[in-house]
Design a protein around this motif. Structure first.
Motif, PDB file in Angstrom:
ATOM      1  N   MET A   1      15.071   0.153  12.400  1.00  0.00           N
ATOM      2  CA  MET A   1      14.705  -0.100  11.007  1.00  0.00           C
ATOM      3  C   MET A   1      14.347   1.208  10.313  1.00  0.00           C
ATOM      4  O   MET A   1      13.660   2.048  10.865  1.00  0.00           O
ATOM      5  CB  MET A   1      13.507  -1.049  10.940  1.00  0.00           C
ATOM      6  CG  MET A   1      13.849  -2.481  11.354  1.00  0.00           C
ATOM      7  SD  MET A   1      15.004  -3.233  10.206  1.00  0.00           S
ATOM      8  CE  MET A   1      13.969  -3.317   8.754  1.00  0.00           C
ATOM      9  N   TRP A   3      12.288   1.733   8.000  1.00  0.00           N
ATOM     10  CA  TRP A   3      10.902   1.887   7.558  1.00  0.00           C
ATOM     11  C   TRP A   3       9.906   2.017   8.711  1.00  0.00           C
ATOM     12  O   TRP A   3       8.714   2.023   8.506  1.00  0.00           O
ATOM     13  CB  TRP A   3      10.487   0.694   6.687  1.00  0.00           C
ATOM     14  CG  TRP A   3      11.463   0.449   5.593  1.00  0.00           C
ATOM     15  CD1 TRP A   3      12.135  -0.707   5.321  1.00  0.00           C
ATOM     16  CD2 TRP A   3      11.925   1.387   4.637  1.00  0.00           C
ATOM     17  NE1 TRP A   3      12.981  -0.544   4.280  1.00  0.00           N
ATOM     18  CE2 TRP A   3      12.877   0.728   3.827  1.00  0.00           C
ATOM     19  CE3 TRP A   3      11.645   2.733   4.389  1.00  0.00           C
ATOM     20  CZ2 TRP A   3      13.532   1.360   2.790  1.00  0.00           C
ATOM     21  CZ3 TRP A   3      12.306   3.359   3.352  1.00  0.00           C
ATOM     22  CH2 TRP A   3      13.231   2.683   2.567  1.00  0.00           C
ATOM     23  N   TRP A   6       6.897   4.433   8.582  1.00  0.00           N
ATOM     24  CA  TRP A   6       5.741   4.276   7.702  1.00  0.00           C
ATOM     25  C   TRP A   6       4.573   3.599   8.402  1.00  0.00           C
ATOM     26  O   TRP A   6       3.512   3.411   7.835  1.00  0.00           O
ATOM     27  CB  TRP A   6       6.128   3.479   6.455  1.00  0.00           C
ATOM     28  CG  TRP A   6       7.132   4.202   5.634  1.00  0.00           C
ATOM     29  CD1 TRP A   6       8.443   3.856   5.457  1.00  0.00           C
ATOM     30  CD2 TRP A   6       6.943   5.412   4.922  1.00  0.00           C
ATOM     31  NE1 TRP A   6       9.070   4.776   4.678  1.00  0.00           N
ATOM     32  CE2 TRP A   6       8.180   5.742   4.322  1.00  0.00           C
ATOM     33  CE3 TRP A   6       5.855   6.259   4.724  1.00  0.00           C
ATOM     34  CZ2 TRP A   6       8.351   6.874   3.552  1.00  0.00           C
ATOM     35  CZ3 TRP A   6       6.029   7.390   3.953  1.00  0.00           C
ATOM     36  CH2 TRP A   6       7.255   7.687   3.377  1.00  0.00           C
ATOM     37  N   SER A   8       1.702   1.573   9.549  1.00  0.00           N
ATOM     38  CA  SER A   8       0.928   0.430   9.092  1.00  0.00           C
ATOM     39  C   SER A   8       1.015   0.189   7.596  1.00  0.00           C
ATOM     40  O   SER A   8       0.360  -0.696   7.065  1.00  0.00           O
ATOM     41  CB  SER A   8      -0.547   0.625   9.484  1.00  0.00           C
ATOM     42  OG  SER A   8      -1.054   1.800   8.868  1.00  0.00           O
ATOM     43  N   LYS A   9       1.777   1.000   6.894  1.00  0.00           N
ATOM     44  CA  LYS A   9       1.906   0.799   5.450  1.00  0.00           C
ATOM     45  C   LYS A   9       2.488  -0.574   5.162  1.00  0.00           C
ATOM     46  O   LYS A   9       3.481  -0.982   5.754  1.00  0.00           O
ATOM     47  CB  LYS A   9       2.819   1.872   4.840  1.00  0.00           C
ATOM     48  CG  LYS A   9       2.265   3.292   4.943  1.00  0.00           C
ATOM     49  CD  LYS A   9       1.120   3.508   3.986  1.00  0.00           C
ATOM     50  CE  LYS A   9       0.686   4.973   4.008  1.00  0.00           C
ATOM     51  NZ  LYS A   9      -0.468   5.196   3.125  1.00  0.00           N
ATOM     52  N   SER A  10       1.869  -1.297   4.261  1.00  0.00           N
ATOM     53  CA  SER A  10       2.403  -2.599   3.870  1.00  0.00           C
ATOM     54  C   SER A  10       3.476  -2.409   2.823  1.00  0.00           C
ATOM     55  O   SER A  10       3.593  -1.363   2.192  1.00  0.00           O
ATOM     56  CB  SER A  10       1.279  -3.472   3.306  1.00  0.00           C
ATOM     57  OG  SER A  10       0.808  -2.938   2.080  1.00  0.00           O
ATOM     58  N   ALA A  11       4.282  -3.456   2.606  1.00  0.00           N
ATOM     59  CA  ALA A  11       5.360  -3.374   1.614  1.00  0.00           C
ATOM     60  C   ALA A  11       4.804  -3.076   0.235  1.00  0.00           C
ATOM     61  O   ALA A  11       5.446  -2.397  -0.569  1.00  0.00           O
ATOM     62  CB  ALA A  11       6.149  -4.689   1.600  1.00  0.00           C
ATOM     63  N   ASP A 115      14.384  -3.946   2.818  1.00  0.00           N
ATOM     64  CA  ASP A 115      13.650  -5.204   2.979  1.00  0.00           C
ATOM     65  C   ASP A 115      12.153  -5.020   3.154  1.00  0.00           C
ATOM     66  O   ASP A 115      11.402  -6.000   3.097  1.00  0.00           O
ATOM     67  CB  ASP A 115      14.225  -6.010   4.151  1.00  0.00           C
ATOM     68  CG  ASP A 115      14.108  -5.266   5.486  1.00  0.00           C
ATOM     69  OD1 ASP A 115      13.773  -4.069   5.461  1.00  0.00           O
ATOM     70  OD2 ASP A 115      14.350  -5.883   6.531  1.00  0.00           O
ATOM     71  N   SER A 116      11.679  -3.805   3.388  1.00  0.00           N
ATOM     72  CA  SER A 116      10.241  -3.578   3.567  1.00  0.00           C
ATOM     73  C   SER A 116       9.622  -2.856   2.381  1.00  0.00           C
ATOM     74  O   SER A 116       8.563  -2.244   2.503  1.00  0.00           O
ATOM     75  CB  SER A 116       9.992  -2.783   4.854  1.00  0.00           C
ATOM     76  OG  SER A 116      10.418  -3.507   5.981  1.00  0.00           O
ATOM     77  N   VAL A 117      10.274  -2.921   1.237  1.00  0.00           N
ATOM     78  CA  VAL A 117       9.810  -2.219   0.040  1.00  0.00           C
ATOM     79  C   VAL A 117       9.176  -3.202  -0.930  1.00  0.00           C
ATOM     80  O   VAL A 117       9.676  -4.301  -1.128  1.00  0.00           O
ATOM     81  CB  VAL A 117      10.990  -1.478  -0.629  1.00  0.00           C
ATOM     82  CG1 VAL A 117      10.584  -0.900  -1.965  1.00  0.00           C
ATOM     83  CG2 VAL A 117      11.495  -0.371   0.288  1.00  0.00           C
ATOM     84  N   ARG A 374       3.305  -4.441  -5.970  1.00  0.00           N
ATOM     85  CA  ARG A 374       3.852  -5.804  -6.029  1.00  0.00           C
ATOM     86  C   ARG A 374       3.665  -6.414  -7.390  1.00  0.00           C
ATOM     87  O   ARG A 374       2.691  -6.161  -8.060  1.00  0.00           O
ATOM     88  CB  ARG A 374       3.183  -6.661  -4.965  1.00  0.00           C
ATOM     89  CG  ARG A 374       3.707  -6.378  -3.553  1.00  0.00           C
ATOM     90  CD  ARG A 374       3.190  -7.412  -2.587  1.00  0.00           C
ATOM     91  NE  ARG A 374       2.442  -6.777  -1.523  1.00  0.00           N
ATOM     92  CZ  ARG A 374       1.941  -7.417  -0.508  1.00  0.00           C
ATOM     93  NH1 ARG A 374       2.100  -8.705  -0.422  1.00  0.00           N
ATOM     94  NH2 ARG A 374       1.292  -6.793   0.438  1.00  0.00           N
TER      95      ARG A 374
END
Length: 374
Positions: A1, A3, A6, A8-11, A115-117, A374
């Motif tokens: 993948m 991402w 990154w 532990s960074k959340s989306a 997909d993780s953005v 978000r």
């Protein structure tokens, strides 16, 4: 993948800048407050070709489809972004799609890569009409891309230099067109005050012109035309396209023309290539004069995108038409996507509207706050 780095960074903490033009898409990704990095949209390549392969049961997106451009053109769907909303149809076997469906396939492929953005900000060519931009945004929303906003490419590039005042020029070229844009900046905003777009003078026009020249050389040398062989023509197209994708056109171009019955090796010198493209370069440079007619203030800087800088003969033709004190800056291939990422961060801070920016870009406000995108 892509991402995994990154951690532990959340989306919600990660934003993507996406630059789309007639030929390809590039992305840059980074957490808020962190410089963006290029992202892989088409493993193992960073750029995703806006090309669809209609040969197999399922439509395939990416550069592999370009292998059909000259050899089996009925299996290729490309060049659809500039004709969004028009009744052009690509059809083969069970596949039947228009430009909107083609872009939907591209948007779906991009979504899978991003997909993780948490948010995606998009830059689009300035030559698209407002209705086409609205349609493109709708298609991206339908593909479930977390679209945070969009802007024409020149305004996004202006965001790279927030302290600059006065006028600036942007010169860009994609597969469809060469485009000049004039920007005016003051303390509050950067405005787009003029744009000259030259359809059919994009990168593909240079490839076609060089193809004609190489064919003429072959006919003079061995009395054979490589365009009579689909395989030879496809191979030449790929070699010429690869040459024009180089950052500097300073080395001779060695070409190999091979068919089932004959072959011919050719070497083209850089000055020979520039001379061949003189007519194209002169027309594109004349677009600069049309754009400068919109202002009485000489531009302080000319930003040239990487694809525009690689067009043979244009630099010399432009220099004789450019005001003497204008500084020329060649941008990297990643600059548009990185600029789009910067706008994604500003959108997260509430500094930009959610819609499309094609007339003006507000100046950034100083802040170091962390904001969820978000």
């Amino acid at each position: 993948m892509v991402w995994a780095k990154w951690g532990s960074k959340s989306a919600g903490d990660i934003a993507a800048g996406l630059d789309i033009n007639a030929g390809r898409a590039r992305a840059a990704v980074g957490a808020l407050g962190v410089p963006a990095r290029p992202a892989l949209l088409a493993d193992p390549e960073e750029a995703l070709a806006l090309a669809l392969n209609l040969e197999n049961r399922n439509v395939e997106v990416g550069s592999a489809a370009l292998a059909h451009r000259r050899r089996l053109p009925h299996l290729l769907c490309a060049g659809f972004l500039p004709i969004l909303g028009q009744p052009r149809i690509w059809q083969h076997a069970r596949h039947k799609l228009d430009a909107s469906f083609a872009l939907a396939h591209v948007a779906d492929a991009i979504r899978k890569s991003l997909d993780s953005v948490g948010a995606v900000y998009v830059t689009l060519p300035g030559y698209l009409a407002a209705s086409q931009v609205q349609l493109a945004r709708s298609i991206m929303d339908g593909a479930k891309l977390p679209l945070a906003g969009s802007a024409i490419l020149p305004l996004a590039l202006a965001a790279r230099s927030e302290s600059r005042r006065g006028t600036a020029l942007v010169f860009d070229a994609d597969d469809h067109a060469a485009t000049w844009t004039l920007l005016a900046a003051d303390a509050k905003q950067v405005r787009c005050v003029g744009m000259t777009s030259l359809p059919n003078y994009g990168v593909r026009a240079w490839v076609d012109r060089l193809m004609e020249y190489v064919a003429d050389r072959c006919i003079r040398l061995c009395r054979r035309d490589p365009r009579d062989s689909a395989l030879a023509e496809q191979s030449l197209d790929e070699q010429l396209t690869a040459y024009l994708s180089q950052s500097r056109l300073t080395k001779p171009l060695s070409l190999s023309v091979r068919t089932e019955h004959w072959f011919q090796n050719l070497t083209l010198l850089p000055e020979e290539i520039e001379k061949t493209c003189t007519g194209l370069a002169r027309t594109v440079a004349d677009g600069l004069r049309q754009c400068l007619a919109e202002t009485t203030t000489p531009p302080e800087v000319l930003w040239v995108t990487a694809s525009a800088a690689r067009l043979p003969g244009v630099a010399g033709a432009v220099n004789v038409r450019l005001p003497e004190r204008t500084v020329v800056e060649e941008l990297s291939v990643h600059a548009p996507a990185e600029a789009a990422h910067a706008l994604a961060v500003r959108r997260a801070r509430g500094e930009l509207p959610a819609g499309h920016l094609d007339a003006a870009l507000p100046r950034a406000t100083a802040t170091n706050d962390r904001v969820n995108v978000r």
